[in-house]
Motif scaffolding. Sequence first.
Motif, PDB file in Angstrom:
ATOM      1  N   ASP A 215     -10.710   1.664   4.008  1.00  0.00           N
ATOM      2  CA  ASP A 215     -11.511   2.170   5.126  1.00  0.00           C
ATOM      3  C   ASP A 215     -10.570   2.398   6.300  1.00  0.00           C
ATOM      4  N   SER A 216      -9.577   3.235   6.045  1.00  0.00           N
ATOM      5  CA  SER A 216      -8.448   3.385   6.959  1.00  0.00           C
ATOM      6  C   SER A 216      -8.871   3.654   8.399  1.00  0.00           C
ATOM      7  N   TRP A 217      -9.907   4.463   8.602  1.00  0.00           N
ATOM      8  CA  TRP A 217     -10.193   4.911   9.982  1.00  0.00           C
ATOM      9  C   TRP A 217     -11.350   4.175  10.634  1.00  0.00           C
TER      10      TRP A 217
ATOM     11  N   MET B 245       9.818  14.271  -9.045  1.00  0.00           N
ATOM     12  CA  MET B 245       8.696  14.733  -9.859  1.00  0.00           C
ATOM     13  C   MET B 245       7.850  15.733  -9.083  1.00  0.00           C
ATOM     14  N   ARG B 246       7.661  15.462  -7.770  1.00  0.00           N
ATOM     15  CA  ARG B 246       6.795  16.319  -6.956  1.00  0.00           C
ATOM     16  C   ARG B 246       7.388  17.710  -6.702  1.00  0.00           C
ATOM     17  N   HIS B 247       8.716  17.874  -6.943  1.00  0.00           N
ATOM     18  CA  HIS B 247       9.270  19.226  -6.861  1.00  0.00           C
ATOM     19  C   HIS B 247       8.742  20.095  -7.993  1.00  0.00           C
TER      20      HIS B 247
ATOM     21  N   VAL C  47      -3.316   2.054  -9.054  1.00  0.00           N
ATOM     22  CA  VAL C  47      -3.356   3.289  -9.836  1.00  0.00           C
ATOM     23  C   VAL C  47      -3.066   4.494  -8.948  1.00  0.00           C
ATOM     24  N   PHE C  48      -2.305   5.416  -9.478  1.00  0.00           N
ATOM     25  CA  PHE C  48      -1.936   6.604  -8.712  1.00  0.00           C
ATOM     26  C   PHE C  48      -3.093   7.598  -8.699  1.00  0.00           C
ATOM     27  N   ALA C  49      -3.654   7.766  -7.528  1.00  0.00           N
ATOM     28  CA  ALA C  49      -4.766   8.706  -7.304  1.00  0.00           C
ATOM     29  C   ALA C  49      -4.840   8.893  -5.799  1.00  0.00           C
ATOM     30  N   ASP C  50      -5.901   9.512  -5.297  1.00  0.00           N
ATOM     31  CA  ASP C  50      -6.070   9.617  -3.847  1.00  0.00           C
ATOM     32  C   ASP C  50      -7.511   9.237  -3.525  1.00  0.00           C
ATOM     33  N   ILE C  51      -7.768   8.915  -2.252  1.00  0.00           N
ATOM     34  CA  ILE C  51      -9.158   8.574  -1.916  1.00  0.00           C
ATOM     35  C   ILE C  51     -10.077   9.785  -2.093  1.00  0.00           C
TER      36      ILE C  51
ATOM     37  N   GLU D 200      12.346   8.939  -7.432  1.00  0.00           N
ATOM     38  CA  GLU D 200      11.847   9.450  -8.724  1.00  0.00           C
ATOM     39  C   GLU D 200      10.535  10.204  -8.512  1.00  0.00           C
ATOM     40  N   TYR D 201       9.709   9.673  -7.596  1.00  0.00           N
ATOM     41  CA  TYR D 201       8.432  10.328  -7.297  1.00  0.00           C
ATOM     42  C   TYR D 201       8.681  11.684  -6.638  1.00  0.00           C
ATOM     43  N   ARG D 202       9.600  11.690  -5.671  1.00  0.00           N
ATOM     44  CA  ARG D 202       9.845  12.941  -4.952  1.00  0.00           C
ATOM     45  C   ARG D 202      10.419  14.009  -5.880  1.00  0.00           C
TER      46      ARG D 202
ATOM     47  N   CYS E  63     -14.994  10.857   7.282  1.00  0.00           N
ATOM     48  CA  CYS E  63     -14.098  11.464   8.277  1.00  0.00           C
ATOM     49  C   CYS E  63     -13.517  12.762   7.724  1.00  0.00           C
ATOM     50  N   TYR E  64     -13.042  12.722   6.482  1.00  0.00           N
ATOM     51  CA  TYR E  64     -12.446  13.916   5.879  1.00  0.00           C
ATOM     52  C   TYR E  64     -13.507  14.971   5.574  1.00  0.00           C
ATOM     53  N   LEU E  65     -14.656  14.508   5.078  1.00  0.00           N
ATOM     54  CA  LEU E  65     -15.692  15.455   4.664  1.00  0.00           C
ATOM     55  C   LEU E  65     -16.274  16.221   5.828  1.00  0.00           C
TER      56      LEU E  65
ATOM     57  N   VAL F   6      -0.144  18.151   5.238  1.00  0.00           N
ATOM     58  CA  VAL F   6      -1.408  18.169   5.994  1.00  0.00           C
ATOM     59  C   VAL F   6      -2.321  17.029   5.551  1.00  0.00           C
ATOM     60  N   GLY F   7      -2.473  16.894   4.226  1.00  0.00           N
ATOM     61  CA  GLY F   7      -3.420  15.926   3.681  1.00  0.00           C
ATOM     62  C   GLY F   7      -4.620  16.646   3.113  1.00  0.00           C
ATOM     63  N   PRO F   8      -5.719  15.936   2.940  1.00  0.00           N
ATOM     64  CA  PRO F   8      -6.882  16.535   2.292  1.00  0.00           C
ATOM     65  C   PRO F   8      -7.513  17.635   3.138  1.00  0.00           C
TER      66      PRO F   8
ATOM     67  N   GLY G 252       1.165  -3.771   6.933  1.00  0.00           N
ATOM     68  CA  GLY G 252      -0.068  -3.586   7.683  1.00  0.00           C
ATOM     69  C   GLY G 252      -0.694  -2.216   7.473  1.00  0.00           C
ATOM     70  N   HIS G 253       0.046  -1.284   6.852  1.00  0.00           N
ATOM     71  CA  HIS G 253      -0.485   0.014   6.423  1.00  0.00           C
ATOM     72  C   HIS G 253       0.463   0.492   5.335  1.00  0.00           C
ATOM     73  N   GLY G 254       0.350   1.746   4.913  1.00  0.00           N
ATOM     74  CA  GLY G 254       1.146   2.207   3.787  1.00  0.00           C
ATOM     75  C   GLY G 254       2.635   2.313   4.082  1.00  0.00           C
TER      76      GLY G 254
ATOM     77  N   MET H  67       0.845  -1.175   0.000  1.00  0.00           N
ATOM     78  CA  MET H  67       0.000   0.000   0.000  1.00  0.00           C
ATOM     79  C   MET H  67       0.892   1.241   0.000  1.00  0.00           C
ATOM     80  N   ARG H  68       0.523   2.225  -0.772  1.00  0.00           N
ATOM     81  CA  ARG H  68       1.274   3.471  -0.971  1.00  0.00           C
ATOM     82  C   ARG H  68       2.632   3.226  -1.631  1.00  0.00           C
ATOM     83  N   GLN H  69       2.698   2.175  -2.442  1.00  0.00           N
ATOM     84  CA  GLN H  69       3.971   1.841  -3.088  1.00  0.00           C
ATOM     85  C   GLN H  69       4.369   2.851  -4.168  1.00  0.00           C
ATOM     86  N   ALA H  70       3.385   3.574  -4.693  1.00  0.00           N
ATOM     87  CA  ALA H  70       3.671   4.409  -5.855  1.00  0.00           C
ATOM     88  C   ALA H  70       4.241   5.768  -5.460  1.00  0.00           C
ATOM     89  N   GLY H  71       4.177   6.109  -4.205  1.00  0.00           N
ATOM     90  CA  GLY H  71       4.437   7.499  -3.860  1.00  0.00           C
ATOM     91  C   GLY H  71       5.732   7.759  -3.119  1.00  0.00           C
ATOM     92  N   ARG H  72       5.541   8.313  -1.994  1.00  0.00           N
ATOM     93  CA  ARG H  72       6.506   9.070  -1.212  1.00  0.00           C
ATOM     94  C   ARG H  72       7.889   8.467  -1.010  1.00  0.00           C
ATOM     95  N   ALA H  73       7.997   7.125  -0.973  1.00  0.00           N
ATOM     96  CA  ALA H  73       9.310   6.530  -0.662  1.00  0.00           C
ATOM     97  C   ALA H  73      10.237   6.488  -1.879  1.00  0.00           C
TER      98      ALA H  73
HETATM   99  O1  CP3 Z   1       1.314   6.363  -2.507  1.00  0.00           O
HETATM  100  C1  CP3 Z   1       0.684   5.730  -3.383  1.00  0.00           C
HETATM  101  O2  CP3 Z   1       0.768   4.485  -3.581  1.00  0.00           O
HETATM  102  C2  CP3 Z   1      -0.151   6.514  -4.307  1.00  0.00           C
HETATM  103  C3  CP3 Z   1      -1.581   6.291  -4.316  1.00  0.00           C
HETATM  104  C4  CP3 Z   1      -2.334   6.814  -3.100  1.00  0.00           C
HETATM  105  C5  CP3 Z   1      -2.398   8.171  -2.639  1.00  0.00           C
HETATM  106  N1  CP3 Z   1      -3.307   8.213  -1.625  1.00  0.00           N
HETATM  107  C6  CP3 Z   1      -1.693   9.366  -3.177  1.00  0.00           C
HETATM  108  C7  CP3 Z   1      -1.199  10.343  -2.158  1.00  0.00           C
HETATM  109  C8  CP3 Z   1      -3.166   6.044  -2.301  1.00  0.00           C
HETATM  110  C9  CP3 Z   1      -3.399   4.530  -2.372  1.00  0.00           C
HETATM  111  C10 CP3 Z   1      -3.779   6.938  -1.386  1.00  0.00           C
HETATM  112  C11 CP3 Z   1      -4.802   6.497  -0.418  1.00  0.00           C
HETATM  113  C12 CP3 Z   1      -5.139   7.376   0.699  1.00  0.00           C
HETATM  114  N2  CP3 Z   1      -5.170   8.746   0.737  1.00  0.00           N
HETATM  115  C13 CP3 Z   1      -5.603   6.906   1.951  1.00  0.00           C
HETATM  116  C14 CP3 Z   1      -5.803   5.463   2.317  1.00  0.00           C
HETATM  117  C15 CP3 Z   1      -4.533   4.788   2.670  1.00  0.00           C
HETATM  118  C16 CP3 Z   1      -4.027   5.122   4.040  1.00  0.00           C
HETATM  119  O3  CP3 Z   1      -2.894   5.633   4.105  1.00  0.00           O
HETATM  120  O4  CP3 Z   1      -4.718   4.833   5.012  1.00  0.00           O
HETATM  121  C17 CP3 Z   1      -5.863   8.007   2.759  1.00  0.00           C
HETATM  122  C18 CP3 Z   1      -6.356   7.992   4.187  1.00  0.00           C
HETATM  123  C19 CP3 Z   1      -5.597   9.182   1.967  1.00  0.00           C
HETATM  124  C20 CP3 Z   1      -5.776  10.602   2.368  1.00  0.00           C
HETATM  125  C21 CP3 Z   1      -4.473  11.341   2.304  1.00  0.00           C
HETATM  126  N3  CP3 Z   1      -3.865  11.757   1.126  1.00  0.00           N
HETATM  127  C22 CP3 Z   1      -3.670  11.779   3.393  1.00  0.00           C
HETATM  128  C23 CP3 Z   1      -3.986  11.524   4.845  1.00  0.00           C
HETATM  129  C24 CP3 Z   1      -2.570  12.456   2.844  1.00  0.00           C
HETATM  130  C25 CP3 Z   1      -1.447  13.164   3.572  1.00  0.00           C
HETATM  131  C26 CP3 Z   1      -0.582  12.307   4.361  1.00  0.00           C
HETATM  132  C27 CP3 Z   1       0.235  11.342   3.558  1.00  0.00           C
HETATM  133  O5  CP3 Z   1      -0.136  10.170   3.513  1.00  0.00           O
HETATM  134  O6  CP3 Z   1       1.291  11.744   3.032  1.00  0.00           O
HETATM  135  C28 CP3 Z   1      -2.694  12.397   1.431  1.00  0.00           C
HETATM  136  C29 CP3 Z   1      -1.760  12.934   0.442  1.00  0.00           C
HETATM  137  C30 CP3 Z   1      -1.228  11.920  -0.553  1.00  0.00           C
HETATM  138  N4  CP3 Z   1      -2.003  11.137  -1.330  1.00  0.00           N
HETATM  139  C31 CP3 Z   1       0.136  11.675  -0.843  1.00  0.00           C
HETATM  140  C32 CP3 Z   1       0.152  10.683  -1.866  1.00  0.00           C
HETATM  141  C33 CP3 Z   1       1.344  10.078  -2.573  1.00  0.00           C
HETATM  142  C34 CP3 Z   1       1.293  12.366  -0.132  1.00  0.00           C
HETATM  143  C35 CP3 Z   1       2.523  12.645  -0.861  1.00  0.00           C
HETATM  144  C36 CP3 Z   1       2.538  13.843  -1.739  1.00  0.00           C
HETATM  145  O7  CP3 Z   1       2.098  14.912  -1.314  1.00  0.00           O
HETATM  146  O8  CP3 Z   1       3.062  13.691  -2.846  1.00  0.00           O
END
Ligand code: CP3
Length: 371
Positions: A220-222, A53-55, A87-91, A49-51, A164-166, A108-110, A334-336, A40-46
Motif C-alpha cells: 500500500d505504497s501511497w 535481460m531487460r535489453h 515472486v517477480f510480477a508487478d502490482i 543480470e536483470y538489466r 491511485c494508478y487506476l 514512467v511506470g504503469p 524502508g522502501h524498495g 523489497m524490489r530485490q529481484a529487479g533493477r539493481a
Molecule cells: O523489483 C522487484 O523485486 C520485482 C518485483 C516488483 C515489481 N514491481 C516489478 C517492476 C515488485 C515487488 C513491484 C511492486 C510495485 N510496482 C510497487 C510497490 C512497491 C513500491 O515500490 O512502492 C509499485 C508502486 C509498483 C508500480 C510500478 N511498477 C512503478 C511505479 C514502476 C516504475 C518505477 C520503478 O519502480 O522503476 C513500475 C515498473 C516496474 N515494476 C519495474 C520492475 C522491476 C521497473 C524496472 C523495469 O522496467 O524493468
Amino acid sequence: MSGLSGATALPGQSPIGSAAARYLRACRRLPVDTTPVWFMRQAGRALPEYRAMRHRVSLEAAIADPALAAEITLLPVTRLGVDAAIVFADITTPLPGLGIRVQLVDGVGPVVEAPVRSAADLDRLAPAIDPGAFEPTAAAVRLVRDASPVPVIGFAGAPFTLACYLVEGAGARTEFPNLRRLMRREPATVERLLDRLADLAVGALRAQVEAGAAAVQLFDSWVGGLSPADYRRFVRPPMRRLLDGLGDLGVPVTVFGIGTAGLLGEIAATGGDVIGLDWRVDLGDGWQRVGEGRAVQGNLDPWLLLGPWPEIEAATRAILAAAGGRPGHIFNLGHGVHPETDPDVLRRLVDLVHEAGSRGAEPPNRTPKRT
Ligand code: CP3
C-alpha cells in the motif's frame, strides 16, 4: 512438493528453527537463529543480470513468462543470500482480471489505458473477475517453490494504491488529484472501486498461495498520503475485506506503506501479521506504535546504500539494537532497492544482518560465513 533440501530443519524441529525457516518464524514472532532479511524490489533493477535481460525482453513479457519470471525471482536468492524470494510480477499485473488494460512504460511506470474517474467508468469494468489473469504469476510461484531454498512471498497491490494508478491513469506518485477529487465528490464510487480491487487482490493472492507462496505482502505504497480520518473511512473497510478473504489460508500477511508514521496505529488496528516500517520512523518507536503483539519489517533508509559502508553498518546495527532481540523483526529496507544500488553492498548487508542479528537462543549450527 517443496524443493527445500534435507539439510534444512522444518519449523518446530528446533526451538529456534533453521535458516530456511527464519523468515516465516519471525513473521509469527517465534524465536529465530538470526534475524531474517530480504529486500523489497530485490529481484529487479539493481541486478546486472536483470538489466541485461531487460535489453532483450519487455517487463510485461518477462512477467508473462513463468520460466523467466521464476529465474528472475531466484536471482537475489543466490546472489544476495536473502531469506525469502518475492515472486517477480508487478502490482498492476492482476488488473486485466477486471478488464483493465495497463502498460508498464520504461521510465514512467504503469499507464492505464482508460482511467476510472466516474461511476460510469467503474460500470465498464468486467462484472466477474477473470482468474486467467493470475495464472502466469501462479505458474512462476510453482516453479520457484520447487527450486528455492527459502520461502516464496506472494504479493499484490493494496486497493488504495492500485486505485491511485487506476484513477490517475499515468505518473501517479504522491499527489493523486483525480482520486482525491473523486473521494470528496463521489465517495460511494471510490468505495465501490476499492471493494472491487480488494476482491481482485484476494483472487491474485489466493492463486499465489495455492501455487506455493508461503506468505504474502500487500503493497500500500501511497497510503501515507491520507489523513487518519480518510484512512479509517476509505482504506480500512476494503483492507478488512481483503484480509478476511485470505483468513482461511493461514499464511502470514505483511502490510507495507511509505510515509505511514502517523498511521501505524490505525494500520495495525486493521489487521495483518507483520507491519512494514519505512525509514522515516525509528524502528523502536514504530514498533511501539504498531504494538508489541505484531511483527515488524524494516527499516533501513534505501538511500544510505549509495553511501560509505561504515554508515550503512552503523545504521544497520542501530536498527538491530532497536529491535532488541524481540521475536518478530524482519530486516528490510524502508522502501524498495534503488536501481543505483551496488549488489555487492546488498550482499554485504545480508551477511551483516545474519552475523549481528538477534538470536532467540544460544547460537545454532551457524551457516558457514560467506566471504
Ligand atoms: O523489483 C522487484 O523485486 C520485482 C518485483 C516488483 C515489481 N514491481 C516489478 C517492476 C515488485 C515487488 C513491484 C511492486 C510495485 N510496482 C510497487 C510497490 C512497491 C513500491 O515500490 O512502492 C509499485 C508502486 C509498483 C508500480 C510500478 N511498477 C512503478 C511505479 C514502476 C516504475 C518505477 C520503478 O519502480 O522503476 C513500475 C515498473 C516496474 N515494476 C519495474 C520492475 C522491476 C521497473 C524496472 C523495469 O522496467 O524493468
